[in-house]
Design a protein around this motif. Structure first.
Motif, PDB file in Angstrom:
ATOM      1  N   THR A  98       0.840  -1.193   0.000  1.00 20.72           N
ATOM      2  CA  THR A  98       0.000   0.000   0.000  1.00 20.72           C
ATOM      3  C   THR A  98       0.872   1.240   0.000  1.00 20.72           C
ATOM      4  O   THR A  98       1.954   1.254   0.583  1.00 20.72           O
ATOM      5  CB  THR A  98      -0.900   0.039   1.242  1.00 20.72           C
ATOM      6  N   SER A  99       0.403   2.220  -0.658  1.00 25.15           N
ATOM      7  CA  SER A  99       1.159   3.465  -0.691  1.00 25.15           C
ATOM      8  C   SER A  99       0.853   4.274   0.564  1.00 25.15           C
ATOM      9  O   SER A  99      -0.013   3.915   1.347  1.00 25.15           O
ATOM     10  CB  SER A  99       0.782   4.272  -1.930  1.00 25.15           C
ATOM     11  N   LYS A 109     -13.878   2.901  -1.329  1.00 26.56           N
ATOM     12  CA  LYS A 109     -13.413   1.798  -2.168  1.00 26.56           C
ATOM     13  C   LYS A 109     -11.890   1.801  -2.229  1.00 26.56           C
ATOM     14  O   LYS A 109     -11.239   2.761  -1.873  1.00 26.56           O
ATOM     15  CB  LYS A 109     -14.002   1.931  -3.572  1.00 26.56           C
ATOM     16  N   TYR A 110     -11.373   0.677  -2.713  1.00 25.51           N
ATOM     17  CA  TYR A 110      -9.925   0.567  -2.913  1.00 25.51           C
ATOM     18  C   TYR A 110      -9.604   0.749  -4.393  1.00 25.51           C
ATOM     19  O   TYR A 110     -10.371   0.326  -5.260  1.00 25.51           O
ATOM     20  CB  TYR A 110      -9.427  -0.788  -2.440  1.00 25.51           C
ATOM     21  N   ASN A 111      -8.486   1.354  -4.630  1.00 23.73           N
ATOM     22  CA  ASN A 111      -8.037   1.526  -6.014  1.00 23.73           C
ATOM     23  C   ASN A 111      -6.952   0.497  -6.299  1.00 23.73           C
ATOM     24  O   ASN A 111      -5.838   0.589  -5.779  1.00 23.73           O
ATOM     25  CB  ASN A 111      -7.496   2.940  -6.230  1.00 23.73           C
ATOM     26  N   LEU A 112      -7.282  -0.474  -7.102  1.00 24.36           N
ATOM     27  CA  LEU A 112      -6.368  -1.600  -7.320  1.00 24.36           C
ATOM     28  C   LEU A 112      -5.531  -1.398  -8.579  1.00 24.36           C
ATOM     29  O   LEU A 112      -6.066  -1.120  -9.664  1.00 24.36           O
ATOM     30  CB  LEU A 112      -7.158  -2.911  -7.456  1.00 24.36           C
ATOM     31  N   ALA A 137     -11.600   1.103  -9.061  1.00 20.02           N
ATOM     32  CA  ALA A 137     -12.144   1.157  -7.707  1.00 20.02           C
ATOM     33  C   ALA A 137     -12.917  -0.112  -7.400  1.00 20.02           C
ATOM     34  O   ALA A 137     -13.767  -0.542  -8.190  1.00 20.02           O
ATOM     35  CB  ALA A 137     -13.049   2.381  -7.571  1.00 20.02           C
ATOM     36  N   LEU A 138     -12.612  -0.700  -6.244  1.00 19.89           N
ATOM     37  CA  LEU A 138     -13.263  -1.955  -5.849  1.00 19.89           C
ATOM     38  C   LEU A 138     -13.765  -1.851  -4.415  1.00 19.89           C
ATOM     39  O   LEU A 138     -13.110  -1.262  -3.557  1.00 19.89           O
ATOM     40  CB  LEU A 138     -12.276  -3.120  -5.964  1.00 19.89           C
ATOM     41  N   GLU A 139     -14.888  -2.443  -4.192  1.00 18.54           N
ATOM     42  CA  GLU A 139     -15.406  -2.551  -2.825  1.00 18.54           C
ATOM     43  C   GLU A 139     -14.487  -3.483  -2.029  1.00 18.54           C
ATOM     44  O   GLU A 139     -13.830  -4.347  -2.595  1.00 18.54           O
ATOM     45  CB  GLU A 139     -16.812  -3.164  -2.855  1.00 18.54           C
ATOM     46  N   ASP A 170      -5.118   2.918  -1.827  1.00 19.92           N
ATOM     47  CA  ASP A 170      -4.409   2.565  -3.053  1.00 19.92           C
ATOM     48  C   ASP A 170      -3.673   1.252  -2.831  1.00 19.92           C
ATOM     49  O   ASP A 170      -2.778   1.177  -1.990  1.00 19.92           O
ATOM     50  CB  ASP A 170      -3.397   3.652  -3.434  1.00 19.92           C
ATOM     51  N   VAL A 171      -4.059   0.251  -3.547  1.00 16.58           N
ATOM     52  CA  VAL A 171      -3.455  -1.070  -3.381  1.00 16.58           C
ATOM     53  C   VAL A 171      -2.706  -1.437  -4.653  1.00 16.58           C
ATOM     54  O   VAL A 171      -3.291  -1.410  -5.751  1.00 16.58           O
ATOM     55  CB  VAL A 171      -4.524  -2.134  -3.079  1.00 16.58           C
ATOM     56  N   ILE A 172      -1.439  -1.748  -4.496  1.00 12.51           N
ATOM     57  CA  ILE A 172      -0.622  -2.132  -5.652  1.00 12.51           C
ATOM     58  C   ILE A 172      -0.200  -3.582  -5.482  1.00 12.51           C
ATOM     59  O   ILE A 172       0.451  -3.936  -4.498  1.00 12.51           O
ATOM     60  CB  ILE A 172       0.628  -1.247  -5.767  1.00 12.51           C
ATOM     61  N   LEU A 173      -0.607  -4.404  -6.436  1.00  8.82           N
ATOM     62  CA  LEU A 173      -0.183  -5.801  -6.425  1.00  8.82           C
ATOM     63  C   LEU A 173       0.992  -5.966  -7.368  1.00  8.82           C
ATOM     64  O   LEU A 173       0.922  -5.530  -8.522  1.00  8.82           O
ATOM     65  CB  LEU A 173      -1.323  -6.706  -6.916  1.00  8.82           C
TER      66      LEU A 173
END
Lengths: 317, 103
Positions: A98-99, A109-112, A137-139, A170-173
């Motif tokens: 995560t940033s 929501k999360y931004n993937l 954007a994801l729930e 903000d989620v970075i995979l």
């Protein structure tokens, strides 16, 4: 019966990739030491047969017990293992970071974003309708991510976007795709028991093992399953799947019978004489041990095997 | 289809390989071959199932059960006797290890 082979003898045609290549031509040159000798050739236009005849129809007699052609998504983990399988779905090489951006509260929501080591991969979120796009954007919830690119082993895994207020939104995979194949293949492949089997009491077993370094069992067996599924000459008759152990039991046709050899026949694919194979993937710490066991019908013989050819044509998943 | 073409294609396909003066007699397998059976395949079974498996490999039908455990029950052909004994022995060993570890 005593046999003496003058030049070459058959046949490993069960091996998936090899059969794909070997099926068009099977050439047998045999001399029989029974007071006379002759040379004979058996040629099968296997590829044509396989392409034009639906295997399920042609092989119905042999594969009466076969109920499923494997598809990766249809492999079912035993119920008590499924939870563990999901828990272990975020793996080494797939990390969620995560940033230091704004914190998300419960309603946000999360931004993937998915980052990989290859250009223009195909990224899909399998359990929702909308197509993936960077930063979408994801729930909060669980999402199954599927990443693929030709020439690379695809990755498929679950990620949990939890609804916690102390996480950023903000989620970075980061997911690296490994190239297909086995690095330093010829050094890693072990072939056992390739000689023999001219025994009318029973067929031979050939065993091939290889150690895939730094790879996850899920990536490997899914890649293999895709390859099997793409072929139309093999039937997966059963699968045993656990988080650290996956086994495929596979039947594939062969061409030879004792009668064919004796009578020097030009033959077609004979579904009544099929090769049974077990393909096992086993997670051993960070590596995966691949084991392939091939059960040959009586009088089918493997005389020698080339690691170079195995590596070139077989370890492509 | 002419013979040189056949040979070229044969060279490519290889799983078929060269026997130069291959064998005389009915030899069965190369020396020191041991069939690999994974303990992990059995470690995931329940203790009651492992017990049943162990008992079944002690019966006179152990060849049938050993085949069944490794998916060979649909395979109509005999296995060389030496390998069949190996299969029973290796599967039994793996089951015993699994029982000791988890039951």
């Amino acid at each position: 019966m005593r046999w003496r082979c003058s030049l070459s003898m058959i046949s490993m045609c069960g091996f998936w990739k090899m059969l794909k290549i070997a099926a068009p031509v099977l050439l047998l040159i045999v001399s029989v030491s029974a007071g006379y000798s002759y040379s004979a050739s058996i040629v099968s236009a296997g590829r044509v047969i396989l392409d034009t005849t639906p295997l399920s129809k042609a092989a119905s007699k042999v594969y009466a017990k076969i109920t499923n052609i494997i598809e990766p998504v249809r492999i079912k983990f035993p119920e008590k293992q499924s939870v563990d399988a999901l828990k272990s779905s975020i793996r080494e090489g797939v990390t969620a970071t995560t940033s230091a951006a704004a914190r998300a509260d419960a309603s946000e929501k999360y931004n993937l974003s998915v980052e990989t080591n290859v250009q223009d991969p195909s990224i899909k979120i399998m359990n929702i309708g909308p197509k993936y796009r960077d930063g979408m954007a994801l729930e909060p919830g669980n999402y199954e991510i599927f990443i693929e690119k030709p020439g690379y082993r695809s990755k498929r895994f679950w990620v949990n976007l939890e609804d916690k207020s102390n996480q950023s939104n903000d989620v970075i995979l980061k997911a690296n795709l490994d190239p297909l194949g086995l690095p330093n293949c010829t050094d890693r492949v072990q072939v056992e028991n390739y000689a023999g089997a001219l025994d009318t009491k029973g067929g031979n077993i050939v065993q091939i093992q290889a150690d895939f370094p730094n790879v996850n069992i899920n990536d490997l067996y899914l890649s293999f399953a895709k390859e099997i599924n793409d072929s139309n000459f093999q039937e997966v008759i059963d699968t045993i799947a656990y988080p650290d152990y996956v086994e495929f039991q596979i039947a594939s046709p062969t061409t030879l019978s004792e009668d064919d050899i004796k009578n020097n026949r030009v033959i077609e694919i004979d579904e009544d004489r099929f090769i049974m194979s077990r393909v096992i993937f086993e997670q051993v710490s960070s590596n995966v041990l691949f084991t392939y066991q091939q059960f040959m019908p009586p009088l089918v013989m493997i005389s020698d095997m080339s690691k170079e050819v195995l590596c070139e044509h077989t370890f492509t998943f | 289809m002419n013979t040189p073409l056949l040979f070229r294609r044969l060279c490519v396909c290889v799983a078929i390989l060269f026997v130069s003066g291959c064998a005389t007699g009915n030899f069965v397998s190369s020396d020191n071959f041991q069939i690999y059976v994974s303990e992990k395949r059995y470690l995931n079974e329940s203790c009651s199932t492992l017990g049943k498996m162990y008992n079944s490999l002690q019966t006179s039908n152990r060849s049938y059960y050993a085949r069944m455990f490794i998916g060979l029950d649909v395979y109509p052909h005999p296995i060389a006797p030496r390998h069949e004994r190996q299969l029973i022995h290796s599967n039994l060993n793996a089951i015993v290890v699994a029982i000791k570890q988890k039951c």
